[in-house]
Design an enzyme around this catalytic site. Structure first.
Site, PDB file in Angstrom:
ATOM      1  N   MET A 121       9.919  25.091   1.376  1.00 55.33           N
ATOM      2  CA  MET A 121       9.055  24.207   0.602  1.00 55.33           C
ATOM      3  C   MET A 121       9.841  23.396  -0.417  1.00 55.33           C
ATOM      4  O   MET A 121       9.593  22.195  -0.603  1.00 55.33           O
ATOM      5  CB  MET A 121       7.964  25.012  -0.118  1.00 55.33           C
ATOM      6  CG  MET A 121       6.961  24.139  -0.861  1.00 55.33           C
ATOM      7  SD  MET A 121       5.695  25.080  -1.738  1.00 55.33           S
ATOM      8  CE  MET A 121       4.802  25.810  -0.360  1.00 55.33           C
ATOM      9  N   LYS A 159       0.836  -1.198   0.000  1.00 56.28           N
ATOM     10  CA  LYS A 159       0.000   0.000   0.000  1.00 56.28           C
ATOM     11  C   LYS A 159       0.878   1.258   0.000  1.00 56.28           C
ATOM     12  O   LYS A 159       2.083   1.185   0.202  1.00 56.28           O
ATOM     13  CB  LYS A 159      -0.912  -0.002   1.232  1.00 56.28           C
ATOM     14  CG  LYS A 159      -0.165  -0.012   2.560  1.00 56.28           C
ATOM     15  CD  LYS A 159      -1.127  -0.109   3.726  1.00 56.28           C
ATOM     16  CE  LYS A 159      -0.359  -0.148   5.055  1.00 56.28           C
ATOM     17  NZ  LYS A 159      -1.261  -0.182   6.226  1.00 56.28           N
ATOM     18  N   ARG A 180      -9.376  -0.749  16.075  1.00 60.88           N
ATOM     19  CA  ARG A 180      -9.556   0.168  14.946  1.00 60.88           C
ATOM     20  C   ARG A 180     -10.730  -0.329  14.107  1.00 60.88           C
ATOM     21  O   ARG A 180     -11.771   0.296  14.038  1.00 60.88           O
ATOM     22  CB  ARG A 180      -8.295   0.249  14.084  1.00 60.88           C
ATOM     23  CG  ARG A 180      -7.076   0.820  14.785  1.00 60.88           C
ATOM     24  CD  ARG A 180      -5.950   1.150  13.816  1.00 60.88           C
ATOM     25  NE  ARG A 180      -5.598   0.017  12.955  1.00 60.88           N
ATOM     26  CZ  ARG A 180      -4.556   0.001  12.135  1.00 60.88           C
ATOM     27  NH1 ARG A 180      -3.773   1.055  12.030  1.00 60.88           N
ATOM     28  NH2 ARG A 180      -4.297  -1.058  11.392  1.00 60.88           N
ATOM     29  N   TYR A 205      14.455  31.634   5.993  1.00 65.62           N
ATOM     30  CA  TYR A 205      13.317  32.278   6.632  1.00 65.62           C
ATOM     31  C   TYR A 205      13.531  32.443   8.131  1.00 65.62           C
ATOM     32  O   TYR A 205      14.040  31.546   8.803  1.00 65.62           O
ATOM     33  CB  TYR A 205      12.041  31.465   6.394  1.00 65.62           C
ATOM     34  CG  TYR A 205      11.530  31.515   4.972  1.00 65.62           C
ATOM     35  CD1 TYR A 205      11.149  32.724   4.395  1.00 65.62           C
ATOM     36  CD2 TYR A 205      11.423  30.354   4.218  1.00 65.62           C
ATOM     37  CE1 TYR A 205      10.674  32.770   3.095  1.00 65.62           C
ATOM     38  CE2 TYR A 205      10.941  30.387   2.911  1.00 65.62           C
ATOM     39  CZ  TYR A 205      10.570  31.610   2.360  1.00 65.62           C
ATOM     40  OH  TYR A 205      10.099  31.647   1.073  1.00 65.62           O
TER      41      TYR A 205
END
Length: 369
Positions: A313, A38, A136, A264
């Site tokens: 980013m 997955k 769950r 930053y």
């Protein structure tokens, strides 16, 4: 091996094969192997990983969602694929691609049974999940009789397997709890065998349990994180090889004077004449802000270079003052000289989150066995 020309995640199929064979050797030959692929094969590449594991002899695949299974079928994967979390809206695609749902509630079981009957299916393979303590998803032992009642009234579906999920099989402090879960599942299995006139596949072992509780292998085991080189234990890790190596290159080198700041919020201030290299990846690629400000570093020409300033980013800055390097040189983020587990721990997280979080905008490069 050629050096990275961009930010890439190298996927070593030789390491994958090594891990599969290592884990497979821990279970009896007649026990089936379900490979969990997955989340793009834990952040790698699900198609390439599935193709290799099918070639190696895996018996089953498991993914989280129906679309993940469709992608594998469209790539030519033919062995059975279980869907951990099927959604009613996609039942049509599921049957069209011969995917096998995990059914974990009476509502979902009834919905899929009705759909299979409407589509005139015969003995469509399904899997039933039991809750033995994870809390769950899953049926309880008390619901075995009602489950059988639904199966007994239809020929559209057939119980292919019953399974449960261990909550802490890697944690020896939770050994009693884990043994309790295994014991509960044995009771459920016994009840199922009383009700059904055949024996479905039974599985509860994940990677850690394959190593720590081999007596609980039943007729199938599931391995996810172990296939990708992580065993949740340093002793197990010694026997596995990380599949993914995240690499990039130096975009530019800035020369700083004492007192100059970086990035930053000016969180890094040079205390001496310094060389700061910029790298073309950032939190949009899965290297989050929490790794900035000297929490961890990367490797340039096999030398450690700390991450300085806030992670941006698309850019990370590293201190290469004492490293002989130039623009265009390769940088290893994790893999190779730095285990992903160590990198993850610096951000107060686990290897699962780090490796599955590598953005899909990062190029995947397949390294053949």
């Amino acid at each position: 091996m050629p050096k990275a020309q961009e930010t890439v995640l190298e996927i070593d199929l030789g390491a994958l094969a090594h891990n599969y064979r290592t884990i497979r050797a821990k279970i009896p030959k007649d026990v089936k192997f379900m490979a969990v692929i997955k989340a793009y094969a834990y952040g790698n590449d699900s198609v390439s990983v599935a193709q290799k594991l099918q070639e190696l002899g895996a018996d089953y695949f498991a993914v989280a969602y129906i679309q993940e299974g469709v992608r594998l079928r469209e790539a030519g994967i033919s062995i059975p694929i279980m869907i951990f979390h099927p959604q009613k809206e996609n039942f049509g695609q599921l049957i069209d691609h011969r995917l096998e749902p995990s059914l974990y509630s009476e509502k979902l079981l009834k919905e899929f049974t009705a759909f299979a009957e409407e589509k005139k299916q015969k003995d469509y393979p399904v899997h039933v999940k039991f809750n033995t303590g994870m809390n769950r998803l899953g049926f309880t032992e008390k619901e075995v009789e009602s489950i059988f009642g639904i199966f007994s009234k239809t020929s559209a579906i057939k119980l292919q397997s019953a399974f449960s999920h261990l909550a802490a099989s890697e944690d020896w402090k939770e050994r009693d709890f884990t043994l309790g879960q295994i014991s509960n599942f044995r009771k459920i299995a016994a009840r199922l065998l009383e009700e059904f006139n055949y024996e479905p596949l039974l599985h509860i072992c994940n990677t850690s349990a394959i190593f720590n509780y081999p007596e609980a292998a039943f007729s199938m085991v599931r391995s996810g994180i172990g296939l990708y080189g992580f065993g949740n234990d340093k002793e197990i890790d010694k026997h596995l090889k990380p599949v993914g190596t995240l690499k990039t290159l130096i975009s530019q080198i800035q020369q700083l004077e004492p007192g100059d700041t970086v990035g930053y919020n000016r969180t890094y201030k040079a205390e001496r004449p310094s060389k700061i290299a910029t790298l073309p990846l950032g939190y949009a690629d899965g290297i989050h802000r929490k790794y900035g400000n000297d929490k961890i570093g990367v490797f340039v020409n096999e030398q450690y270079a700390p991450i300085v300033g806030n992670v941006c980013m698309d850019i990370i800055m590293i201190d290469v003052t004492d490293i002989d390097c130039k623009e265009g040189d390769e940088v290893v983020i994790f893999g190779g000289p730095q285990h992903a587990t160590k990198f993850a721990e610096a951000g107060d997280t686990i290897s699962y989150e780090l490796i599955t979080g590598v953005s899909q905008r990062v190029t995947r490069k397949i390294i053949s066995e």
